[in-house]
Design a protein around this motif. Structure first.
Motif, PDB file in Angstrom:
ATOM      1  N   TYR A 205      -0.120  -1.477  -0.176  1.00  9.93           N
ATOM      2  CA  TYR A 205       0.214  -0.097  -0.183  1.00  9.93           C
ATOM      3  C   TYR A 205       0.920   1.140  -0.031  1.00  9.93           C
ATOM      4  CZ  TYR A 205      -3.901  -2.917   0.901  1.00  9.93           C
ATOM      5  OH  TYR A 205      -4.474  -4.800   0.868  1.00  9.93           O
ATOM      6  N   ALA A 206       2.029   1.434   0.313  1.00 13.61           N
ATOM      7  CA  ALA A 206       2.838   2.111  -0.403  1.00 13.61           C
ATOM      8  C   ALA A 206       2.595   3.590  -1.839  1.00 13.61           C
ATOM      9  CB  ALA A 206       4.190   1.530  -0.868  1.00 13.61           C
ATOM     10  N   PRO A 207       2.169   3.080  -3.023  1.00  9.35           N
ATOM     11  CA  PRO A 207       1.979   3.822  -2.915  1.00  9.35           C
ATOM     12  C   PRO A 207       0.600   4.673  -2.889  1.00  9.35           C
ATOM     13  CG  PRO A 207       2.620   1.897  -4.245  1.00  9.35           C
ATOM     14  CD  PRO A 207       1.763   1.490  -2.676  1.00  9.35           C
ATOM     15  N   LEU A 208      -0.391   3.975  -2.031  1.00 10.69           N
ATOM     16  CA  LEU A 208      -1.574   4.642  -1.530  1.00 10.69           C
ATOM     17  C   LEU A 208      -1.220   5.624  -0.207  1.00 10.69           C
ATOM     18  CD1 LEU A 208      -4.717   5.083  -1.654  1.00 10.69           C
ATOM     19  CD2 LEU A 208      -4.612   3.292   0.432  1.00 10.69           C
ATOM     20  N   ALA A 209      -0.406   5.154   0.343  1.00 13.49           N
ATOM     21  CA  ALA A 209      -0.050   6.029   1.961  1.00 13.49           C
ATOM     22  C   ALA A 209       0.618   7.013   1.339  1.00 13.49           C
ATOM     23  CB  ALA A 209       1.155   5.171   2.165  1.00 13.49           C
ATOM     24  N   GLU A 210       1.655   7.405  -0.309  1.00 16.19           N
ATOM     25  CA  GLU A 210       2.778   8.834  -0.870  1.00 16.19           C
ATOM     26  C   GLU A 210       0.991   9.298  -1.271  1.00 16.19           C
ATOM     27  OE1 GLU A 210       4.750   7.424  -3.453  1.00 16.19           O
ATOM     28  OE2 GLU A 210       6.440   5.915  -2.238  1.00 16.19           O
ATOM     29  N   GLN A 211       0.456   9.277  -1.910  1.00 16.69           N
ATOM     30  CA  GLN A 211      -1.505   9.918  -1.946  1.00 16.69           C
ATOM     31  C   GLN A 211      -1.477  10.752  -0.708  1.00 16.69           C
ATOM     32  OE1 GLN A 211      -2.814   7.242  -4.651  1.00 16.69           O
ATOM     33  NE2 GLN A 211      -2.315   8.303  -6.742  1.00 16.69           N
ATOM     34  N   LEU A 212      -2.399   9.859   0.179  1.00 14.05           N
ATOM     35  CA  LEU A 212      -3.162  10.405   1.134  1.00 14.05           C
ATOM     36  C   LEU A 212      -2.211  11.175   1.994  1.00 14.05           C
ATOM     37  CD1 LEU A 212      -4.069   6.528   2.990  1.00 14.05           C
ATOM     38  CD2 LEU A 212      -5.483   8.461   0.931  1.00 14.05           C
ATOM     39  N   GLU A 213      -0.441  11.089   2.038  1.00 15.32           N
ATOM     40  CA  GLU A 213       0.709  11.749   2.695  1.00 15.32           C
ATOM     41  C   GLU A 213       0.181  13.379   2.111  1.00 15.32           C
ATOM     42  OE1 GLU A 213       4.152  10.083   2.904  1.00 15.32           O
ATOM     43  OE2 GLU A 213       3.197   8.585   4.504  1.00 15.32           O
ATOM     44  N   GLU A 214       0.298  13.447   0.523  1.00 12.25           N
ATOM     45  CA  GLU A 214      -0.231  14.479   0.233  1.00 12.25           C
ATOM     46  C   GLU A 214      -1.176  15.432   0.370  1.00 12.25           C
ATOM     47  OE1 GLU A 214      -0.300  13.861  -3.841  1.00 12.25           O
ATOM     48  OE2 GLU A 214       1.969  12.220  -3.966  1.00 12.25           O
ATOM     49  N   GLY A 215      -0.775  16.497   0.733  1.00 10.35           N
ATOM     50  CA  GLY A 215      -1.438  17.174   1.531  1.00 10.35           C
ATOM     51  C   GLY A 215      -2.612  17.648   0.904  1.00 10.35           C
ATOM     52  N   ASP A 216      -2.544  17.878  -0.673  1.00 12.99           N
ATOM     53  CA  ASP A 216      -3.459  18.277  -1.263  1.00 12.99           C
ATOM     54  C   ASP A 216      -4.759  17.593  -2.584  1.00 12.99           C
ATOM     55  OD1 ASP A 216      -1.262  17.412  -2.897  1.00 12.99           O
ATOM     56  OD2 ASP A 216      -1.624  18.510  -4.424  1.00 12.99           O
ATOM     57  N   VAL A 217      -3.962  16.194  -1.626  1.00 15.61           N
ATOM     58  CA  VAL A 217      -4.996  14.865  -2.035  1.00 15.61           C
ATOM     59  C   VAL A 217      -5.880  15.249  -0.959  1.00 15.61           C
ATOM     60  CG1 VAL A 217      -4.705  12.912  -2.996  1.00 15.61           C
ATOM     61  CG2 VAL A 217      -3.390  14.669  -3.612  1.00 15.61           C
ATOM     62  N   GLU A 218      -7.533  15.223  -1.315  1.00  9.48           N
ATOM     63  CA  GLU A 218      -8.094  15.045  -0.694  1.00  9.48           C
ATOM     64  C   GLU A 218      -8.866  13.490  -0.999  1.00  9.48           C
ATOM     65  OE1 GLU A 218     -12.745  16.569   0.489  1.00  9.48           O
ATOM     66  OE2 GLU A 218     -11.496  17.448  -0.219  1.00  9.48           O
ATOM     67  N   PRO A 219      -8.774  12.406  -0.302  1.00  9.72           N
ATOM     68  CA  PRO A 219      -9.479  11.275  -0.560  1.00  9.72           C
ATOM     69  C   PRO A 219     -11.003  11.497  -0.217  1.00  9.72           C
ATOM     70  CG  PRO A 219      -8.162  10.887   1.028  1.00  9.72           C
ATOM     71  CD  PRO A 219      -8.173  12.795   1.150  1.00  9.72           C
ATOM     72  N   LYS A 220     -11.827  10.408  -1.676  1.00  4.80           N
ATOM     73  CA  LYS A 220     -12.989  10.633  -1.541  1.00  4.80           C
ATOM     74  C   LYS A 220     -13.498   9.111  -1.602  1.00  4.80           C
ATOM     75  CE  LYS A 220     -13.453  15.012  -4.090  1.00  4.80           C
ATOM     76  NZ  LYS A 220     -13.856  15.700  -5.387  1.00  4.80           N
ATOM     77  N   LEU A 221     -14.750   9.216  -0.738  1.00  8.03           N
ATOM     78  CA  LEU A 221     -14.983   7.324  -0.551  1.00  8.03           C
ATOM     79  C   LEU A 221     -16.501   7.244  -0.965  1.00  8.03           C
ATOM     80  CD1 LEU A 221     -14.086   4.619  -0.086  1.00  8.03           C
ATOM     81  CD2 LEU A 221     -14.667   5.181   2.652  1.00  8.03           C
ATOM     82  N   GLU A 222     -16.470   6.032  -1.823  1.00  2.80           N
ATOM     83  CA  GLU A 222     -17.919   6.447  -1.973  1.00  2.80           C
ATOM     84  C   GLU A 222     -18.237   4.497  -2.066  1.00  2.80           C
ATOM     85  OE1 GLU A 222     -21.218   6.736  -6.179  1.00  2.80           O
ATOM     86  OE2 GLU A 222     -18.880   7.108  -6.474  1.00  2.80           O
ATOM     87  N   ARG A 223     -19.538   4.693  -1.222  1.00  2.00           N
ATOM     88  CA  ARG A 223     -19.968   3.373  -1.280  1.00  2.00           C
ATOM     89  C   ARG A 223     -21.088   2.711  -2.118  1.00  2.00           C
ATOM     90  NH1 ARG A 223     -24.832   0.011   0.195  1.00  2.00           N
ATOM     91  NH2 ARG A 223     -24.797  -1.121   1.231  1.00  2.00           N
ATOM     92  N   LEU A 224     -20.646   2.036  -3.041  1.00  6.52           N
ATOM     93  CA  LEU A 224     -20.918   1.034  -4.580  1.00  6.52           C
ATOM     94  C   LEU A 224     -22.429  -0.172  -4.243  1.00  6.52           C
ATOM     95  CD1 LEU A 224     -17.663   0.605  -5.741  1.00  6.52           C
ATOM     96  CD2 LEU A 224     -19.181   2.864  -6.157  1.00  6.52           C
ATOM     97  N   GLY A 225     -22.210  -0.327  -2.864  1.00  5.85           N
ATOM     98  CA  GLY A 225     -23.106  -1.357  -2.823  1.00  5.85           C
ATOM     99  C   GLY A 225     -22.868  -2.490  -2.463  1.00  5.85           C
ATOM    100  N   GLY A 226     -23.099  -3.811  -2.405  1.00  5.73           N
ATOM    101  CA  GLY A 226     -22.462  -5.194  -1.525  1.00  5.73           C
ATOM    102  C   GLY A 226     -23.839  -5.987  -1.332  1.00  5.73           C
ATOM    103  N   THR A 227     -23.222  -6.842  -0.353  1.00  2.58           N
ATOM    104  CA  THR A 227     -24.558  -7.549  -0.093  1.00  2.58           C
ATOM    105  C   THR A 227     -24.619  -7.837   1.981  1.00  2.58           C
ATOM    106  OG1 THR A 227     -22.372  -9.343   0.374  1.00  2.58           O
ATOM    107  CG2 THR A 227     -23.273  -8.992  -1.781  1.00  2.58           C
ATOM    108  N   ALA A 228     -25.088  -8.794   2.607  1.00  2.00           N
ATOM    109  CA  ALA A 228     -24.692  -8.749   3.911  1.00  2.00           C
ATOM    110  C   ALA A 228     -23.211  -9.094   3.914  1.00  2.00           C
ATOM    111  CB  ALA A 228     -25.559 -10.206   4.339  1.00  2.00           C
ATOM    112  N   ASP A 229     -22.683  -9.290   3.782  1.00  2.00           N
ATOM    113  CA  ASP A 229     -21.181  -9.705   3.448  1.00  2.00           C
ATOM    114  C   ASP A 229     -20.061  -9.152   3.264  1.00  2.00           C
ATOM    115  OD1 ASP A 229     -21.839 -12.438   5.242  1.00  2.00           O
ATOM    116  OD2 ASP A 229     -22.330 -12.461   2.926  1.00  2.00           O
ATOM    117  N   PHE A 230     -20.619  -8.392   2.263  1.00  8.05           N
ATOM    118  CA  PHE A 230     -19.286  -7.357   1.622  1.00  8.05           C
ATOM    119  C   PHE A 230     -19.850  -6.410   0.845  1.00  8.05           C
ATOM    120  CE2 PHE A 230     -18.642 -12.293   0.084  1.00  8.05           C
ATOM    121  CZ  PHE A 230     -17.555 -12.256   1.236  1.00  8.05           C
ATOM    122  N   THR A 231     -19.171  -5.679   1.194  1.00  8.68           N
ATOM    123  CA  THR A 231     -18.821  -3.783   0.506  1.00  8.68           C
ATOM    124  C   THR A 231     -18.333  -3.742  -0.439  1.00  8.68           C
ATOM    125  OG1 THR A 231     -20.165  -3.336   3.129  1.00  8.68           O
ATOM    126  CG2 THR A 231     -20.418  -2.016   1.479  1.00  8.68           C
TER     127      THR A 231
END
Length: 267
Positions: A205-231
């Motif tokens: 997850y090093a590439p993801l960590a680098e992106q998250l550490e950048e101050g000008d990057v705002e992570p955006k999270l969207e729920r896409l759906g799923g089931t009782a066991d997986f989201t």
């Protein structure tokens, strides 16, 4: 890699895990806009999977190797895998944005190892492949295992939508801080103790960590759906896009949801 009952593995992992983080700066789920459109249908992927399994049973491993190349899980083509694949049949598929589920039956689902005295449902046990759109726009395995559940999961509904999102926020905060304990507490790392899990998994997850550490990057999270066991969630970090899969654990476990991992998709 194939696996038996996922809930047993989850219980094993949770017995080793510590406490999670506090969520930090990811307290809100932000609308990330429409996710990228796949270049193939989930049923087309299922067709590729069935064809690869059939070829593997006949001793031709090339299709299985190709199918595993861009995903986060490798399908074996040895004698044990061939025995497990006997009678393989896709029973249902469903797409959730850039994520998806392929349910199947095979030799292992006919004699499932289910935890806690659970028995197969009247419909029978099901194996599950969770998949997501890769960089080419085609579906690929998210891994790290292919769980076996007591019955079908496609068509079921989540009883809790806040819990999976909270698990993803804790996961993102742990990756951002390279927090091994926090990462291990909310990430599904079957069969690995903390130091081994962090050494072999957190580094991916090093590439993801680098992106998250950048101050000008705002992570955006969207729920896409799923089931009782997986989201499934779509995660945007700058011009990067990933699909995140969250697993619901066995009832009564201290951590009800674990992040199974992420798969980088088209930007």
């Amino acid at each position: 890699m194939r696996a038996g009952a996922v809930l047993a593995a989850v219980a094993f992992v949770l017995g080793l895990a510590g406490c999670g983080g506090d969520g930090g700066g990811f307290e809100k789920t932000v609308d990330a806009g429409p996710p990228p459109e796949p270049e193939e249908s989930i049923s087309a992927f299922a067709g590729r999977l069935a064809s690869a399994v059939e070829a593997g049973e006949q001793g031709n491993c090339r299709e299985l190797q190709t199918l595993s190349r861009t995903g986060a899980m490798r399908l074996n083509c040895n004698a044990r895998a061939k025995r497990a694949f006997a009678g393989f049949k896709v029973t249902a598929t469903a797409r959730y944005g850039t994520g998806g589920i392929v349910e199947f039956e095979d030799a292992e689902t006919k004699r499932p190892e289910l935890p806690g005295g659970q028995r197969p449902s009247p419909e029978g046990a099901r194996g599950v492949y969770t998949v997501a759109v890769d960089r080419r726009g085609r579906f690929a395995f998210t891994g790290p295992i292919s769980p076996i559940l007591p019955g079908p999961t496609i068509g079921t509904s989540a009883r809790d939508t806040a819990g999976p999102a909270r698990a993803v926020r804790h996961f993102l905060e742990a990756v951002k801080r390279s927090d091994c304990a926090g990462f291990y507490a909310v990430t599904f790392t079957p069969g690995l103790e903390r130091e081994e899990a962090c050494a072999s998994k957190l580094g991916a997850y090093a590439p993801l960590a680098e992106q998250l550490e950048e101050g000008d990057v705002e992570p955006k999270l969207e729920r896409l759906g799923g089931t009782a066991d997986f989201t499934f969630f779509g995660l945007r970090t700058g011009d990067g896009y990933r699909t995140v899969v969250v697993l619901r654990t066995a009832p009564g476990e201290p951590q009800p949801y674990l992040v199974m991992g992420t798969l980088k998709g088209p930007s």
